[in-house]
Design an enzyme around this catalytic site. Structure first.
Site, PDB file in Angstrom:
ATOM      1  N   GLY A 195       0.795  -1.222   0.000  1.00 46.44           N
ATOM      2  CA  GLY A 195       0.000   0.000   0.000  1.00 46.44           C
ATOM      3  C   GLY A 195       0.831   1.276   0.000  1.00 46.44           C
ATOM      4  O   GLY A 195       1.833   1.364   0.682  1.00 46.44           O
ATOM      5  N   SER A 196       0.422   2.284  -0.746  1.00 47.45           N
ATOM      6  CA  SER A 196       1.238   3.461  -0.944  1.00 47.45           C
ATOM      7  C   SER A 196       0.467   4.570  -1.657  1.00 47.45           C
ATOM      8  O   SER A 196      -0.757   4.518  -1.763  1.00 47.45           O
ATOM      9  CB  SER A 196       2.488   3.068  -1.740  1.00 47.45           C
ATOM     10  N   ARG A 197       1.197   5.589  -2.169  1.00 48.10           N
ATOM     11  CA  ARG A 197       0.551   6.728  -2.808  1.00 48.10           C
ATOM     12  C   ARG A 197       1.423   7.256  -3.938  1.00 48.10           C
ATOM     13  O   ARG A 197       2.641   7.167  -3.893  1.00 48.10           O
ATOM     14  CB  ARG A 197       0.350   7.836  -1.768  1.00 48.10           C
TER      15      ARG A 197
END
Length: 219
Positions: free
Chosen positions: A188-190
């Site tokens: 999970g990240s951006r």
């Protein structure tokens, strides 16, 4: 060779799914452990108990590191990431930042938002708070700059609480096509993209995006 943003979508007649580059350190040990436990499960109850979670984990890893082929859409700026638009913020220099949150269920291979030349790829050390947290501005990240027909385009891959490794695929000086794979964020990240002044945003907060497919700007 870069292609024009006004050209027709590419003919990907053999669309399929492959495993993302950079997945091996996580994927291979998991799959090997699952295969070993399954091979020994018939002769040992202990191995049978191990086989269930290891096989489930291996299947999850294969799903997470999937890298599907995409028919690249038309548009001046297309999404670099699968996910959901988390925020749209005007920047002091006139640009607009579009932040895309990527959950562990999303494809985590990122793509070039425009055709052009990679002018810099900078790794910036930092923390690992959840990517949806405001403090994630100080997280580990990789800052990209592309020289494009719209001028300099900045894109930032941001690591999250679990995503502690960003894997760039290409170095500074590389010419890229719009929608070309450029890197992987594990878990999970951006991803943030900064639209130049005068380029109107074509997405809304909460909107789902698909890398290489969803158009970010509006005519």
């Amino acid at each position: 060779m870069p292609h024009s943003q006004t050209s027709a979508p590419r003919d990907n007649s053999r669309l399929g799914v492959r495993i993302a580059r950079g997945a091996s350190p996580w994927l291979l040990p998991t799959v090997a452990t699952a295969a070993l436990s399954l091979s020994r499960a018939r002769k040992s109850g202990r191995w049978a108990a191990v086989a269930v979670p290891t096989t489930a984990l291996a299947a999850g890893m294969l799903w997470f590191f999937r890298d599907p082929e995409r028919e690249i859409a038309e548009g001046r700026v297309i999404s670099p990431a699968d996910g959901v638009v988390q925020s749209i913020m005007p920047w002091k220099d006139g640009r607009t930042r579009v932040a895309i949150f990527m959950s562990p269920l999303n494809v985590h291979v990122n793509r070039a938002p425009l055709a052009g030349t990679v002018t810099s790829v900078e790794h910036v050390p930092g923390g690992f708070v959840p990517a949806f947290n405001k403090e994630s501005e100080n997280n580990e990240r990789v800052v990209w700059h592309f020289d494009t027909e719209l001028g300099d385009i900045e894109m930032v891959q941001i690591a999250g609480a679990v995503a502690r490794r960003i894997v760039p695929y290409i170095p500074q000086g590389t010419k890229v096509e719009q929608g070309e794979r450029i890197g992987l964020i594990r878990f999970g990240s951006r991803v943030d993209i900064y639209l130049p002044e005068g380029v109107e945003v074509g997405v809304e907060v909460g909107q789902a995006t698909t890398a290489g497919v969803t158009r970010i700007d509006r005519d």
